[in-house]
Design a protein around this motif. Structure first.
Motif, short mmCIF file in Angstrom:
data_model
loop_
_atom_site.label_atom_id
_atom_site.label_comp_id
_atom_site.label_asym_id
_atom_site.label_seq_id
_atom_site.Cartn_x
_atom_site.Cartn_y
_atom_site.Cartn_z
N ARG A 160 -4.63 -12.75 9.56
CA ARG A 160 -5.34 -12.22 8.40
C ARG A 160 -5.52 -10.72 8.58
O ARG A 160 -6.00 -10.27 9.62
CB ARG A 160 -6.70 -12.92 8.27
CG ARG A 160 -7.49 -12.54 7.06
CD ARG A 160 -8.77 -13.37 6.98
NE ARG A 160 -8.52 -14.71 6.55
CZ ARG A 160 -8.72 -15.16 5.31
NH1 ARG A 160 -9.19 -14.35 4.40
NH2 ARG A 160 -8.47 -16.40 5.00
N TYR A 161 -5.11 -9.96 7.56
CA TYR A 161 -5.23 -8.50 7.60
C TYR A 161 -5.95 -8.04 6.34
O TYR A 161 -5.92 -8.72 5.32
CB TYR A 161 -3.85 -7.84 7.63
CG TYR A 161 -3.02 -8.22 8.82
CD1 TYR A 161 -3.16 -7.55 10.03
CD2 TYR A 161 -2.06 -9.22 8.73
CE1 TYR A 161 -2.38 -7.89 11.13
CE2 TYR A 161 -1.28 -9.56 9.82
CZ TYR A 161 -1.44 -8.89 11.01
OH TYR A 161 -0.67 -9.23 12.09
N GLN A 162 -6.55 -6.85 6.43
CA GLN A 162 -7.20 -6.26 5.26
C GLN A 162 -6.40 -5.07 4.77
O GLN A 162 -6.08 -4.17 5.55
CB GLN A 162 -8.62 -5.80 5.59
CG GLN A 162 -9.62 -6.91 5.57
CD GLN A 162 -11.03 -6.37 5.58
OE1 GLN A 162 -11.27 -5.21 5.88
NE2 GLN A 162 -11.98 -7.23 5.27
N GLY A 163 -6.10 -5.08 3.47
CA GLY A 163 -5.44 -3.95 2.84
C GLY A 163 -6.43 -3.25 1.93
O GLY A 163 -7.53 -3.76 1.65
N ASN A 164 -6.06 -2.08 1.46
CA ASN A 164 -6.95 -1.28 0.63
C ASN A 164 -6.16 -0.72 -0.55
O ASN A 164 -5.14 -0.06 -0.37
CB ASN A 164 -7.52 -0.14 1.48
CG ASN A 164 -8.69 0.53 0.82
OD1 ASN A 164 -9.26 0.04 -0.13
ND2 ASN A 164 -9.06 1.68 1.34
N VAL A 165 -6.63 -1.01 -1.77
CA VAL A 165 -6.04 -0.47 -2.99
C VAL A 165 -6.94 0.67 -3.44
O VAL A 165 -8.15 0.48 -3.60
CB VAL A 165 -5.95 -1.54 -4.10
CG1 VAL A 165 -5.39 -0.95 -5.38
CG2 VAL A 165 -5.13 -2.73 -3.66
N VAL A 166 -6.37 1.85 -3.64
CA VAL A 166 -7.14 3.01 -4.09
C VAL A 166 -6.79 3.25 -5.56
O VAL A 166 -5.62 3.44 -5.90
CB VAL A 166 -6.83 4.26 -3.24
CG1 VAL A 166 -7.66 5.44 -3.71
CG2 VAL A 166 -7.10 3.97 -1.77
N MET A 167 -7.81 3.23 -6.41
CA MET A 167 -7.63 3.43 -7.85
C MET A 167 -8.43 4.64 -8.31
O MET A 167 -9.57 4.82 -7.91
CB MET A 167 -8.13 2.20 -8.63
CG MET A 167 -7.51 0.88 -8.25
SD MET A 167 -5.89 0.63 -8.92
CE MET A 167 -6.21 0.56 -10.66
N LEU A 168 -7.81 5.47 -9.13
CA LEU A 168 -8.49 6.59 -9.77
C LEU A 168 -8.50 6.28 -11.26
O LEU A 168 -7.48 6.40 -11.92
CB LEU A 168 -7.78 7.91 -9.49
CG LEU A 168 -8.42 9.15 -10.10
CD1 LEU A 168 -9.86 9.33 -9.61
CD2 LEU A 168 -7.60 10.39 -9.78
N GLY A 169 -9.65 5.82 -11.73
CA GLY A 169 -9.70 5.32 -13.10
C GLY A 169 -8.87 4.06 -13.17
O GLY A 169 -9.04 3.14 -12.39
N ARG A 170 -7.91 4.03 -14.09
CA ARG A 170 -7.02 2.88 -14.23
C ARG A 170 -5.67 3.10 -13.53
O ARG A 170 -4.77 2.30 -13.67
CB ARG A 170 -6.78 2.61 -15.71
CG ARG A 170 -8.05 2.28 -16.47
CD ARG A 170 -7.77 2.16 -17.95
NE ARG A 170 -6.90 1.03 -18.20
CZ ARG A 170 -7.29 -0.11 -18.74
NH1 ARG A 170 -8.54 -0.25 -19.09
NH2 ARG A 170 -6.44 -1.09 -18.94
N THR A 171 -5.56 4.19 -12.79
CA THR A 171 -4.30 4.56 -12.17
C THR A 171 -4.30 4.20 -10.68
O THR A 171 -5.25 4.52 -9.97
CB THR A 171 -4.06 6.09 -12.31
OG1 THR A 171 -4.15 6.43 -13.69
CG2 THR A 171 -2.71 6.49 -11.76
N LEU A 172 -3.22 3.58 -10.24
CA LEU A 172 -3.05 3.27 -8.83
C LEU A 172 -2.72 4.55 -8.08
O LEU A 172 -1.78 5.26 -8.43
CB LEU A 172 -1.93 2.25 -8.63
CG LEU A 172 -1.55 1.93 -7.20
CD1 LEU A 172 -2.69 1.21 -6.49
CD2 LEU A 172 -0.29 1.08 -7.16
N VAL A 173 -3.50 4.85 -7.04
CA VAL A 173 -3.25 6.02 -6.20
C VAL A 173 -2.38 5.62 -5.02
O VAL A 173 -1.34 6.21 -4.77
CB VAL A 173 -4.57 6.68 -5.74
CG1 VAL A 173 -4.30 7.82 -4.77
CG2 VAL A 173 -5.37 7.15 -6.93
N GLU A 174 -2.83 4.60 -4.28
CA GLU A 174 -2.06 4.12 -3.14
C GLU A 174 -2.57 2.76 -2.69
O GLU A 174 -3.67 2.35 -3.03
CB GLU A 174 -2.11 5.11 -1.97
CG GLU A 174 -3.48 5.25 -1.34
CD GLU A 174 -3.49 6.25 -0.20
OE1 GLU A 174 -2.43 6.48 0.42
OE2 GLU A 174 -4.56 6.79 0.08
N ILE A 175 -1.73 2.10 -1.92
CA ILE A 175 -2.10 0.86 -1.25
C ILE A 175 -1.88 1.08 0.23
O ILE A 175 -0.80 1.44 0.67
CB ILE A 175 -1.27 -0.34 -1.75
CG1 ILE A 175 -1.53 -0.56 -3.24
CG2 ILE A 175 -1.61 -1.59 -0.94
CD1 ILE A 175 -0.75 -1.70 -3.85
#
Length: 121
Positions: free
Chosen positions: A91-106
């Protein structure tokens, strides 16, 4: 002649303020819900493209800061955590970075790739 009672509704300033606050709370909740659904779809697509297993069908949404996007508009920067597995046993944890409705990075930590066919034998 009898007069019909006239019923008029008067709104006080306090009524308008309460309505505006409730509307704002609903809009913030709805925006957070929409961002959460977008982050889930990005995380699922990320996992599917890399043949990873998306776990728990959920995501933890957190508010981080206000930041301007490329066009100069102020948006909320959010980090959303999700869990995935590469072999079904880890089991690993990932991180989704969102600026408003826009995907910045995963972002994901280094993870163990599932073993393919044992081609050395």
């Amino acid at each position: 002649m009898s007069r019909k009672p006239s019923y008029r509704m008067y709104l006080e300033l306090s009524d308008i303020i309460v309505f505006a606050v409730l509307a704002m709370i609903f809009m913030i909740w709805w925006h957070g819900f929409t961002i959460r659904q977008l982050a889930i779809s990005h995380a699922k697509r990320f996992c599917k493209e890399r043949e990873l297993q998306y776990l728990d069908e959920g995501i933890a949404l957190s508010f981080n800061a206000f930041q301007r996007n490329r066009s100069g508009r102020l948006n909320i920067l959010r980090h959303c955590q999700f869990e995935f597995s590469s072999t079904g046993e880890d089991r690993y944890q990932g991180n989704v970075v969102m600026l408003g409705r826009t995907l910045v990075e995963i972002k994901t930590p280094a993870y163990r790739m599932p073993e393919q066919n044992n081609w050395l034998n």
